[in-house]
Enzyme design. Structure first.
Site, PDB file in Angstrom:
ATOM      1  N   ARG A 137       9.590  36.696  37.215  1.00  0.00           N
ATOM      2  CA  ARG A 137      10.823  36.306  36.795  1.00  0.00           C
ATOM      3  C   ARG A 137      10.817  34.773  36.664  1.00  0.00           C
ATOM      4  NH1 ARG A 137      15.001  40.823  39.365  1.00  0.00           N
ATOM      5  NH2 ARG A 137      14.712  42.280  37.772  1.00  0.00           N
ATOM      6  N   LYS A 153      15.876  62.092  34.844  1.00  0.00           N
ATOM      7  CA  LYS A 153      17.105  62.581  34.326  1.00  0.00           C
ATOM      8  C   LYS A 153      17.303  62.591  33.006  1.00  0.00           C
ATOM      9  CE  LYS A 153      19.654  62.317  38.721  1.00  0.00           C
ATOM     10  NZ  LYS A 153      20.845  61.549  39.125  1.00  0.00           N
ATOM     11  N   GLY A 164      12.104  49.676  33.386  1.00  0.00           N
ATOM     12  CA  GLY A 164      12.031  50.669  34.745  1.00  0.00           C
ATOM     13  C   GLY A 164      10.821  51.137  35.177  1.00  0.00           C
ATOM     14  N   GLY A 211      17.893  47.443  33.388  1.00  0.00           N
ATOM     15  CA  GLY A 211      19.339  47.937  32.687  1.00  0.00           C
ATOM     16  C   GLY A 211      19.725  47.354  31.415  1.00  0.00           C
TER      17      GLY A 211
HETATM   18  P1  AMP Z   1      13.733  57.117  35.726  1.00  0.00           P
HETATM   19  O1  AMP Z   1      13.920  56.004  36.697  1.00  0.00           O
HETATM   20  O2  AMP Z   1      14.756  58.058  35.301  1.00  0.00           O
HETATM   21  O3  AMP Z   1      12.828  56.681  34.538  1.00  0.00           O
HETATM   22  O4  AMP Z   1      12.585  58.088  36.622  1.00  0.00           O
HETATM   23  C1  AMP Z   1      11.877  57.778  37.299  1.00  0.00           C
HETATM   24  C2  AMP Z   1      11.217  58.884  38.416  1.00  0.00           C
HETATM   25  O5  AMP Z   1      11.308  60.233  37.772  1.00  0.00           O
HETATM   26  C3  AMP Z   1      10.172  58.532  39.141  1.00  0.00           C
HETATM   27  O6  AMP Z   1      10.537  58.032  40.396  1.00  0.00           O
HETATM   28  C4  AMP Z   1       9.150  59.865  38.902  1.00  0.00           C
HETATM   29  O7  AMP Z   1       8.698  60.374  40.089  1.00  0.00           O
HETATM   30  C5  AMP Z   1      10.371  60.805  38.594  1.00  0.00           C
HETATM   31  N1  AMP Z   1       9.876  61.995  37.872  1.00  0.00           N
HETATM   32  C6  AMP Z   1       9.245  61.923  36.861  1.00  0.00           C
HETATM   33  N2  AMP Z   1       8.649  63.546  36.588  1.00  0.00           N
HETATM   34  C7  AMP Z   1       9.536  64.120  37.464  1.00  0.00           C
HETATM   35  C8  AMP Z   1       9.109  65.659  37.898  1.00  0.00           C
HETATM   36  N3  AMP Z   1       8.624  66.482  36.859  1.00  0.00           N
HETATM   37  N4  AMP Z   1      10.000  65.889  38.517  1.00  0.00           N
HETATM   38  C9  AMP Z   1      10.513  65.148  39.398  1.00  0.00           C
HETATM   39  N5  AMP Z   1      10.606  63.805  39.575  1.00  0.00           N
HETATM   40  C10 AMP Z   1       9.937  63.475  38.475  1.00  0.00           C
END
Ligand code: AMP
Length: 398
Positions: free
Chosen positions: A36, A199, A356, A379
């Site tokens: 950064r 999610k 992210g 974010g």
């Molecule tokens: P995000 O912060 O929403 O981009 O999510 C990232 C997180 O999603 C990471 O820590 C991954 O380990 C988790 N992730 C990705 N695929 C899966 C899955 N099939 N089941 C559970 N967690 C997952």
């Protein structure tokens, strides 16, 4: 709107909002990742080279409304000096008469770093008098803190109104905005958005916003299972947001109506436990055994996604394809990262890694320099991709 390249900073004092919220070692307070700070050097150096002086302001961590030694920006003074190759003076308070006098005595070519802005609760409240006091530190205001551009804080947004004719983006802000605008305008088709992560609820606004510009939307990671359940498939113990089944159905419908290809996995690695050592195997997404969970995309999906990626001219990637932190479920994310790199290098695609965990993944696999742009703003980038106007951006443009 004025731009930094054309602006002459000779004999001007520039007040720059930087994002020096760097991770520090908890015991020694040594900086563990200085990217950064490096990201702001181009802006600072341009101003100094023009013959201006620089007042740097930033936050660090999340202090609870008052000074806390562990969040002091004094921990980064010597390293910033080293990176700039010149002394960086430090003001132990971002407010007060002493600081104002340090600022006023600053000569051309000198740099002053102010103590953590968030030692004052006024900063996050977007307090106007606090912003006005900050505005006294500069003849010109430069915002180069993309990571906080989605916050309407005093130093990121409110302060800009005191510089109606002398407010501009720094180089980092300029490149972040250019990168995301290039994707959102979607001039170079086919445009493919690869959206993964845990999610649906976190990514749904991005998917909906991209529906108007994307030709293909590739879905991976945990969020795929809410779609599968909505389609009536057995998903075993896979991650699912039951309150988002209707949302998933509506995305499927909208994609059809807008002629967007919505690509979902065709096979996946299922495990009998959320662990790297669990029993695991690759099966079709139609054959998930009861009690098992999907933790990565399978080889057929990897090949299917690769074909789409290599045929694209613009690619946005946000979110991993599986639990890439565990070795046995990292292959989907690594393979997509490699395909995105190949699309960039061999096919001239414009590729943006947008925030992210996909940024963490591309760095982990050492592919960051093989894509067009890796965003520094988590974010802020997500909100931009959702189609929101970032207050920090609006304050400069207006
Ligand atoms: P995000 O912060 O929403 O981009 O999510 C990232 C997180 O999603 C990471 O820590 C991954 O380990 C988790 N992730 C990705 N695929 C899966 C899955 N099939 N089941 C559970 N967690 C997952």
């Amino acid at each position: 709107m004025k731009n930094i390249t054309d602006y002459n900073f000779l004999n001007k004092r520039a007040l720059i909002r930087v994002d020096f919220n760097v991770p520090l070692n908890k015991e020694t307070f040594a900086i563990t990742d200085d990217s950064r700070i490096k990201g702001a050097l181009k802006t600072i150096n341009k101003i100094l080279a023009d013959g201006g002086s620089v007042v740097l302001m930033s936050h660090l961590g999340r202090p609870k409304g008052g000074p806390e030694a562990k969040y002091s920006l004094k921990h980064i003074v010597s390293h910033t000096s080293e990176l700039l190759g010149r002394e960086v003076k430090f003001a132990e308070d971002c407010m007060g008469a002493e600081t104002l006098s340090l600022v006023q005595n600053l000569k051309a070519g000198e740099v002053l770093l102010l103590e953590n802005l968030r030692f004052y609760p006024e900063e996050e409240k977007g307090d106007l008098p606090f912003a006005e006091k900050l505005s006294k530190y500069g003849d010109v205001y430069v915002n180069d803190a993309f990571g906080t551009a989605h916050r309407a804080h005093s130093s990121t947004t409110v302060v800009a109104q005191f510089f109606p004719n002398d407010k501009l983006f720094g180089y980092l802000m300029e490149s972040e905005i250019k990168a995301v605008e290039k994707v959102l305008r979607g001039n170079e088709k086919p445009l493919t958005a690869i959206i993964g992560g845990a999610k649906v609820s976190d990514k749904i606004l991005i998917v909906e916003n991209l529906m108007d510009v994307a030709n293909n939307i590739i879905i991976g990671g945990g969020m795929a299972y809410t779609f599968f359940k909505a389609m009536g498939k057995n998903i075993g113990k896979s991650l699912c947001e039951d309150d988002k089944l209707d949302t998933a159905r509506s995305v499927i419908e909208k994609a059809k109506a807008k002629n967007v290809n919505l690509l979902l996995p065709i096979d996946h690695i299922v495990a009998d436990n959320f662990s790297n050592d669990a029993n695991h195997k690759t099966v079709s997404v139609d054959d998930t055994p009861d009690g098992w969970m999907g933790l990565d995309i399978g080889e057929k999906t990897i090949a299917f996604y690769k074909e789409t990626i290599l045929n694209s001219k613009t690619i946005l990637w946000n979110g991993p394809m599986g639990v890439f932190e565990m070795e046995n479920y990292a292959n989907g994310t690594v393979s997509v990262a490699k395909s995105v790199a190949e699309a960039t290098e061999k096919h001239g695609a414009y590729t943006l890694i947008g925030g992210g965990d996909s940024v963490a993944a591309i760095n982990k696999f050492h592919l960051a320099d093989k894509v067009s742009y890796v965003s520094t703003g988590g974010g802020a980038m997500l909100e931009y991709l959702e189609g929101k106007t970032l207050p920090g951006v609006k304050a400069i443009i207006d």
